[in-house]
Design an enzyme around this catalytic site. Sequence first.
Site, PDB file in Angstrom:
ATOM      1  N   ASP A  71       2.188   1.910   2.792  1.00 34.59           N
ATOM      2  CA  ASP A  71       2.228   1.118   1.561  1.00 34.59           C
ATOM      3  C   ASP A  71       0.816   1.015   0.998  1.00 34.59           C
ATOM      4  O   ASP A  71      -0.154   1.452   1.640  1.00 34.59           O
ATOM      5  CB  ASP A  71       2.817  -0.272   1.808  1.00 34.59           C
ATOM      6  CG  ASP A  71       3.565  -0.810   0.584  1.00 34.59           C
ATOM      7  OD1 ASP A  71       3.126  -0.529  -0.559  1.00 34.59           O
ATOM      8  OD2 ASP A  71       4.577  -1.514   0.755  1.00 34.59           O
TER       9      ASP A  71
ATOM     10  N   GLY B 197      -1.488   4.047   1.494  1.00 29.58           N
ATOM     11  CA  GLY B 197      -1.254   5.224   0.673  1.00 29.58           C
ATOM     12  C   GLY B 197      -0.166   5.013  -0.353  1.00 29.58           C
ATOM     13  O   GLY B 197       0.640   4.090  -0.264  1.00 29.58           O
ATOM     14  N   ASP B 198      -0.157   5.877  -1.335  1.00 29.92           N
ATOM     15  CA  ASP B 198       0.870   5.939  -2.371  1.00 29.92           C
ATOM     16  C   ASP B 198       2.029   6.761  -1.811  1.00 29.92           C
ATOM     17  O   ASP B 198       1.817   7.866  -1.290  1.00 29.92           O
ATOM     18  CB  ASP B 198       0.269   6.611  -3.605  1.00 29.92           C
ATOM     19  CG  ASP B 198       1.214   6.670  -4.787  1.00 29.92           C
ATOM     20  OD1 ASP B 198       2.441   6.730  -4.582  1.00 29.92           O
ATOM     21  OD2 ASP B 198       0.723   6.674  -5.914  1.00 29.92           O
ATOM     22  N   PHE B 199       3.265   6.255  -1.921  1.00 32.19           N
ATOM     23  CA  PHE B 199       4.352   7.018  -1.298  1.00 32.19           C
ATOM     24  C   PHE B 199       4.774   8.243  -2.100  1.00 32.19           C
ATOM     25  O   PHE B 199       5.677   8.967  -1.703  1.00 32.19           O
ATOM     26  CB  PHE B 199       5.554   6.146  -0.933  1.00 32.19           C
ATOM     27  CG  PHE B 199       6.101   5.244  -2.016  1.00 32.19           C
ATOM     28  CD1 PHE B 199       6.370   5.693  -3.288  1.00 32.19           C
ATOM     29  CD2 PHE B 199       6.380   3.912  -1.719  1.00 32.19           C
ATOM     30  CE1 PHE B 199       6.898   4.870  -4.256  1.00 32.19           C
ATOM     31  CE2 PHE B 199       6.913   3.067  -2.676  1.00 32.19           C
ATOM     32  CZ  PHE B 199       7.184   3.543  -3.952  1.00 32.19           C
TER      33      PHE B 199
ATOM     34  N   HIS C 137      15.651   1.821  -6.597  1.00 38.99           N
ATOM     35  CA  HIS C 137      16.102   1.122  -7.815  1.00 38.99           C
ATOM     36  C   HIS C 137      14.941   0.668  -8.705  1.00 38.99           C
ATOM     37  O   HIS C 137      15.167   0.213  -9.823  1.00 38.99           O
ATOM     38  CB  HIS C 137      17.030  -0.050  -7.468  1.00 38.99           C
ATOM     39  CG  HIS C 137      16.376  -1.203  -6.779  1.00 38.99           C
ATOM     40  ND1 HIS C 137      17.072  -2.377  -6.512  1.00 38.99           N
ATOM     41  CD2 HIS C 137      15.118  -1.403  -6.294  1.00 38.99           C
ATOM     42  CE1 HIS C 137      16.264  -3.237  -5.904  1.00 38.99           C
ATOM     43  NE2 HIS C 137      15.088  -2.660  -5.768  1.00 38.99           N
TER      44      HIS C 137
END
Length: 394
Positions: A245, A271-273, A291
């Site tokens: 995350d 980190g960026d997923f 969502h």
Amino acid sequence: MTAATTRPPAHVALPDAEQARHALRMRELIYGHLRSRALCAMAELGLADALAERPLPAAELADRAGADPALLTRLLHALAAFGALRATSGQSGSSGSSGSSGSSGSSGPSGEAVQAGRPGEFFELTPLGAALRTDAPASALPTALLVARAVAPAWERLTESVRTGRPGFPEAFGEDFFSRLGADPALRSVFDRSQETGLALELAAVLDAVDFSGALTVVDVGGGDAALLTGLLAAHPELRGVLVDLAEALEPAARRLAGTGLGARCELVAGDFFAPLPPGADRYLLRHILHDWDDDACRALLRNCRAAMGPEARLVVVDHLAGADPAGGDRWGAVMDLYMMSLFGGGRERTREEVTGLLHEAGFGTVRVTRLAAGAGVFEARPGDGRPAGGGPR
């Protein structure tokens, strides 16, 4: 653009019995916003915690909450009408004297005395109202606070969102939802707590739906403060976890893992997923992530998970299902879809078929779907050629 009109008819048309019933029901729905605001006020004033041990009179509740006694009394009666409180003529269930008669008054706008509760009247929690206690299992308190402090202003812009295609949250706050969370630690804490208490409604069913037994490594993608991962690690002592995350989410995750004694079994990765994920794990989790995003972003995220996975790995997606109960009106799915519309550009709840289609397009084969009582679905998929290969819903 079609404008609404309130032009009166030539004469007043009297409804028949069925029309009157629908007209009254429609008004109840229209005024539902006030019911929500009353419950959020109950949360912000801390009334459920104040009433946790015994019933209290309005005057004492007003003193504890720092509220106007007369107006709080009116709020208390409304909450009683909504089923969150019960007004009693004495201290039923009380463990001792409240120290107040409950008949204190205050001055109204014209200077006259206004009664703060009827003489001898006390208020107590109902089982429904107790769901707003801080210590209630699956407490609704953090969700009420999140709505009151951040979400409701976005809901107010729903008409404009439908017209323009832009979510209401950035219009209300000048930044997107996750940027706001990153800049406001107090709001981030409320959000994480709301996610955690919502998880309490799903965790047992998720553990039943997916096999996590054995010496597996689980990557929780966008796992926030590690509430889900700690639940999985506690249930399966052989399991090891990796949480991915943004950096601001990792500090509360580290605190939670340390507090549960599970830190040695979990790695935290900032980190960026949408960037490459830790490869080679046995399970990859996406709980209430898809969502938030439009279809293109979902496909990119799912392909990113697919790239990190070996042939025997499994992807587990948990999300609310739209259209899961058409005969019953699917009210929960509809409400959550409007929620997503208000917060995120392109975010929405999807049907089982839509989520399954995204998984196939991203290169996943077998998909098994388990519907949960709380309104979500658990999708379990394996890397494949993108074509269904059996394993229907259950």
